[in-house]
Scaffold this motif. Sequence first.
Motif, PDB file in Angstrom:
ATOM      1  N   GLU A  43      -4.629 -11.620  13.677  1.00 15.84           N
ATOM      2  CA  GLU A  43      -5.182 -10.562  14.198  1.00 15.84           C
ATOM      3  C   GLU A  43      -5.279  -9.412  13.345  1.00 15.84           C
ATOM      4  O   GLU A  43      -5.102  -9.561  12.351  1.00 15.84           O
ATOM      5  CB  GLU A  43      -4.295 -10.315  15.481  1.00 15.84           C
ATOM      6  CG  GLU A  43      -2.940  -9.892  15.252  1.00 15.84           C
ATOM      7  CD  GLU A  43      -1.807  -9.715  16.277  1.00 15.84           C
ATOM      8  OE1 GLU A  43      -2.446 -10.021  17.231  1.00 15.84           O
ATOM      9  OE2 GLU A  43      -0.612  -9.604  15.986  1.00 15.84           O
ATOM     10  N   THR A  44      -6.184  -8.606  13.699  1.00 18.00           N
ATOM     11  CA  THR A  44      -6.411  -6.991  13.038  1.00 18.00           C
ATOM     12  C   THR A  44      -4.869  -6.479  12.539  1.00 18.00           C
ATOM     13  O   THR A  44      -3.889  -6.491  13.237  1.00 18.00           O
ATOM     14  CB  THR A  44      -6.961  -6.150  13.880  1.00 18.00           C
ATOM     15  OG1 THR A  44      -8.163  -6.646  14.457  1.00 18.00           O
ATOM     16  CG2 THR A  44      -7.509  -4.984  13.272  1.00 18.00           C
ATOM     17  N   GLY A  45      -5.107  -6.270  11.262  1.00 16.94           N
ATOM     18  CA  GLY A  45      -3.782  -5.755  10.544  1.00 16.94           C
ATOM     19  C   GLY A  45      -2.832  -6.571  10.065  1.00 16.94           C
ATOM     20  O   GLY A  45      -1.868  -6.383   9.511  1.00 16.94           O
ATOM     21  N   SER A  46      -3.132  -8.085  10.212  1.00 14.63           N
ATOM     22  CA  SER A  46      -2.398  -9.186   9.613  1.00 14.63           C
ATOM     23  C   SER A  46      -2.303  -9.359   8.235  1.00 14.63           C
ATOM     24  O   SER A  46      -1.475  -9.975   7.687  1.00 14.63           O
ATOM     25  CB  SER A  46      -2.571 -10.352  10.234  1.00 14.63           C
ATOM     26  OG  SER A  46      -3.981 -10.822  10.299  1.00 14.63           O
ATOM     27  N   GLY A  47      -3.430  -8.648   7.595  1.00  9.98           N
ATOM     28  CA  GLY A  47      -3.562  -8.769   6.111  1.00  9.98           C
ATOM     29  C   GLY A  47      -4.406  -9.422   5.701  1.00  9.98           C
ATOM     30  O   GLY A  47      -4.790  -9.914   4.257  1.00  9.98           O
ATOM     31  N   LYS A  48      -5.406 -10.022   6.356  1.00 10.51           N
ATOM     32  CA  LYS A  48      -6.583 -10.857   6.082  1.00 10.51           C
ATOM     33  C   LYS A  48      -7.344 -10.372   4.847  1.00 10.51           C
ATOM     34  O   LYS A  48      -7.674 -10.813   3.815  1.00 10.51           O
ATOM     35  CB  LYS A  48      -7.498 -11.415   7.220  1.00 10.51           C
ATOM     36  CG  LYS A  48      -6.743 -12.044   8.158  1.00 10.51           C
ATOM     37  CD  LYS A  48      -7.753 -12.287   9.471  1.00 10.51           C
ATOM     38  CE  LYS A  48      -8.414 -11.302  10.245  1.00 10.51           C
ATOM     39  NZ  LYS A  48      -7.700 -10.304  10.815  1.00 10.51           N
ATOM     40  N   SER A  49      -8.076  -9.057   5.313  1.00 13.08           N
ATOM     41  CA  SER A  49      -8.934  -8.537   4.230  1.00 13.08           C
ATOM     42  C   SER A  49      -8.305  -7.966   3.118  1.00 13.08           C
ATOM     43  O   SER A  49      -8.762  -8.105   1.712  1.00 13.08           O
ATOM     44  CB  SER A  49      -9.444  -7.197   4.811  1.00 13.08           C
ATOM     45  OG  SER A  49     -10.234  -7.679   5.784  1.00 13.08           O
ATOM     46  N   THR A  50      -6.876  -7.657   3.056  1.00 22.79           N
ATOM     47  CA  THR A  50      -5.950  -7.343   1.890  1.00 22.79           C
ATOM     48  C   THR A  50      -5.880  -8.724   1.103  1.00 22.79           C
ATOM     49  O   THR A  50      -6.407  -8.417  -0.272  1.00 22.79           O
ATOM     50  CB  THR A  50      -4.727  -7.063   2.049  1.00 22.79           C
ATOM     51  OG1 THR A  50      -4.541  -5.713   3.055  1.00 22.79           O
ATOM     52  CG2 THR A  50      -3.819  -6.580   1.026  1.00 22.79           C
TER      53      THR A  50
ATOM     54  N   ALA B 135       1.879  -5.087   2.811  1.00 23.63           N
ATOM     55  CA  ALA B 135       0.752  -5.585   3.771  1.00 23.63           C
ATOM     56  C   ALA B 135       0.659  -7.275   3.372  1.00 23.63           C
ATOM     57  O   ALA B 135       0.187  -8.001   4.413  1.00 23.63           O
ATOM     58  CB  ALA B 135      -0.839  -5.133   3.308  1.00 23.63           C
TER      59      ALA B 135
ATOM     60  N   TYR C 296       0.756  -1.135  -0.116  1.00 27.16           N
ATOM     61  CA  TYR C 296      -0.026   0.209   0.007  1.00 27.16           C
ATOM     62  C   TYR C 296       0.953   1.271   0.048  1.00 27.16           C
ATOM     63  O   TYR C 296       2.044   1.269   0.700  1.00 27.16           O
ATOM     64  CB  TYR C 296      -0.990  -0.026   1.380  1.00 27.16           C
ATOM     65  CG  TYR C 296      -1.872  -0.792   1.299  1.00 27.16           C
ATOM     66  CD1 TYR C 296      -3.177  -0.692   0.496  1.00 27.16           C
ATOM     67  CD2 TYR C 296      -2.138  -2.038   2.087  1.00 27.16           C
ATOM     68  CE1 TYR C 296      -4.148  -1.637   0.496  1.00 27.16           C
ATOM     69  CE2 TYR C 296      -2.997  -3.067   2.180  1.00 27.16           C
ATOM     70  CZ  TYR C 296      -4.124  -2.742   1.199  1.00 27.16           C
ATOM     71  OH  TYR C 296      -5.157  -3.736   1.300  1.00 27.16           O
TER      72      TYR C 296
ATOM     73  N   HIS D 167       4.240   0.423   1.987  1.00 30.57           N
ATOM     74  CA  HIS D 167       4.395  -0.568   2.996  1.00 30.57           C
ATOM     75  C   HIS D 167       4.082  -1.760   2.655  1.00 30.57           C
ATOM     76  O   HIS D 167       2.895  -1.718   1.948  1.00 30.57           O
ATOM     77  CB  HIS D 167       4.225  -0.143   4.405  1.00 30.57           C
ATOM     78  CG  HIS D 167       2.420   0.049   4.553  1.00 30.57           C
ATOM     79  ND1 HIS D 167       1.911   1.230   4.470  1.00 30.57           N
ATOM     80  CD2 HIS D 167       1.596  -0.719   5.120  1.00 30.57           C
ATOM     81  CE1 HIS D 167       0.756   1.240   4.480  1.00 30.57           C
ATOM     82  NE2 HIS D 167       0.486  -0.069   4.912  1.00 30.57           N
TER      83      HIS D 167
HETATM   84  P1  ADP Z   1      -6.710  -7.387   8.732  1.00 30.03           P
HETATM   85  O1  ADP Z   1      -7.950  -7.601   7.907  1.00 30.03           O
HETATM   86  O2  ADP Z   1      -6.038  -8.653   8.967  1.00 30.03           O
HETATM   87  O3  ADP Z   1      -7.171  -6.534   9.785  1.00 30.03           O
HETATM   88  P2  ADP Z   1      -5.665  -5.545   6.549  1.00 30.03           P
HETATM   89  O4  ADP Z   1      -5.728  -6.538   5.124  1.00 30.03           O
HETATM   90  O5  ADP Z   1      -6.924  -4.719   6.608  1.00 30.03           O
HETATM   91  O6  ADP Z   1      -5.609  -6.567   7.885  1.00 30.03           O
HETATM   92  O7  ADP Z   1      -4.420  -4.579   6.898  1.00 30.03           O
HETATM   93  C1  ADP Z   1      -3.045  -5.190   6.662  1.00 30.03           C
HETATM   94  C2  ADP Z   1      -2.150  -3.955   6.616  1.00 30.03           C
HETATM   95  O8  ADP Z   1      -2.372  -3.024   5.582  1.00 30.03           O
HETATM   96  C3  ADP Z   1      -2.230  -3.327   7.966  1.00 30.03           C
HETATM   97  O9  ADP Z   1      -0.878  -2.797   8.257  1.00 30.03           O
HETATM   98  C4  ADP Z   1      -2.997  -2.065   7.529  1.00 30.03           C
HETATM   99  O10 ADP Z   1      -2.909  -0.751   8.128  1.00 30.03           O
HETATM  100  C5  ADP Z   1      -2.808  -1.582   5.986  1.00 30.03           C
HETATM  101  N1  ADP Z   1      -3.766  -1.329   5.030  1.00 30.03           N
HETATM  102  C6  ADP Z   1      -5.121  -2.064   4.715  1.00 30.03           C
HETATM  103  N2  ADP Z   1      -5.669  -1.202   3.948  1.00 30.03           N
HETATM  104  C7  ADP Z   1      -4.945  -0.179   3.650  1.00 30.03           C
HETATM  105  C8  ADP Z   1      -5.218   0.872   2.538  1.00 30.03           C
HETATM  106  N3  ADP Z   1      -6.247   0.940   1.998  1.00 30.03           N
HETATM  107  N4  ADP Z   1      -4.161   1.825   2.738  1.00 30.03           N
HETATM  108  C9  ADP Z   1      -3.078   1.830   3.380  1.00 30.03           C
HETATM  109  N5  ADP Z   1      -2.744   0.609   4.251  1.00 30.03           N
HETATM  110  C10 ADP Z   1      -3.673  -0.234   4.403  1.00 30.03           C
END
Ligand code: ADP
Length: 279
Positions: A45-52, A26, A17, A24
């Motif tokens: 956990e939150t921020g681990s990259g699951k949604s990404t 993800a 991203y 950085h």
């Molecule tokens: P999870 O779903 O496990 O909570 P995310 O996939 O949302 O994790 O996030 C993974 C990493 O990418 C985190 O460090 C988050 O802050 C970062 N991130 C997620 N979405 C964005 C975005 N749209 N822009 C910049 N950084 C992002």
Amino acid sequence: PGIEDEVLEVSDLDVHYGVGRRRHRALSGVSLQVRSGETLGLIGETGSGKSTLARTVLGLVRASGGRVRIGGEDVTGYSQRQWRSFRRRGVVQYVFQDPLRSLDPDLTVQESLLEPLLLRGDPRASALEAVREQFARVNLDEHLLPRRPAELSGGQRQRVAVARALVVEPALIILDEPVSALDAANRVQILQIIKNLRDAGTALVFISHDLGSVAGVADRIAVLYQGELVESGSTAEVLRTPQHAYTRLLLGSVPTLHAPPATRAERQALRAQLNGEPV
Ligand code: ADP
């Protein structure tokens, strides 16, 4: 089983991203496969990259490296236009934590469910029949069909979102925290629907921070930690003999799963180890 059974194949996936000094990572070197009729539980956990990971598989985020194949089709370099046409075929569907993100607020429930079928080119009569069938499958009454999402309860909305994902009978469904926002009764219902789907042969990726809700449904579990896949195996294997310290930490917080209980001191030591601190 041959390669043609792989509904989802993610190989060596990198996602970044931001740009310049804000850039950085993800996801880093993530590889996983899901076969038809299989449910992969993806936890972290939150921020681990699951949604990404989910968003990359749905074509909403672009990978900076690696490959994604869905239903045998390499979608890695697809343009927006190619994604639109791929989505229209309904091979992959999704359910998000917040059903309002999965549903168009301006469409009635019936319109929401009809949309993917009509886009795919199904005749209206058979589409209507499919909508009614799916509605029954998620325990919703037909009197809700003329309503808009705002006029439904949270549990009803999530069942509509699930029905919308099901109506095209996709090969793959990505469920991103599908029960996290629900109360206990609705959670049980949605989990049961997910189990029925799995038994009917749909490939599922069930994403959650909560190992407990995934463990009852998933055939295999993959664990994401800081953008890397640190563990993957059959659910029984991962619960019985977790290989990575982070998974053991997760198991320690799910006492009902008969994992070797982690004491407070052990967990502190693991945390320190995971954060690279001297123990
Ligand atoms: P999870 O779903 O496990 O909570 P995310 O996939 O949302 O994790 O996030 C993974 C990493 O990418 C985190 O460090 C988050 O802050 C970062 N991130 C997620 N979405 C964005 C975005 N749209 N822009 C910049 N950084 C992002």
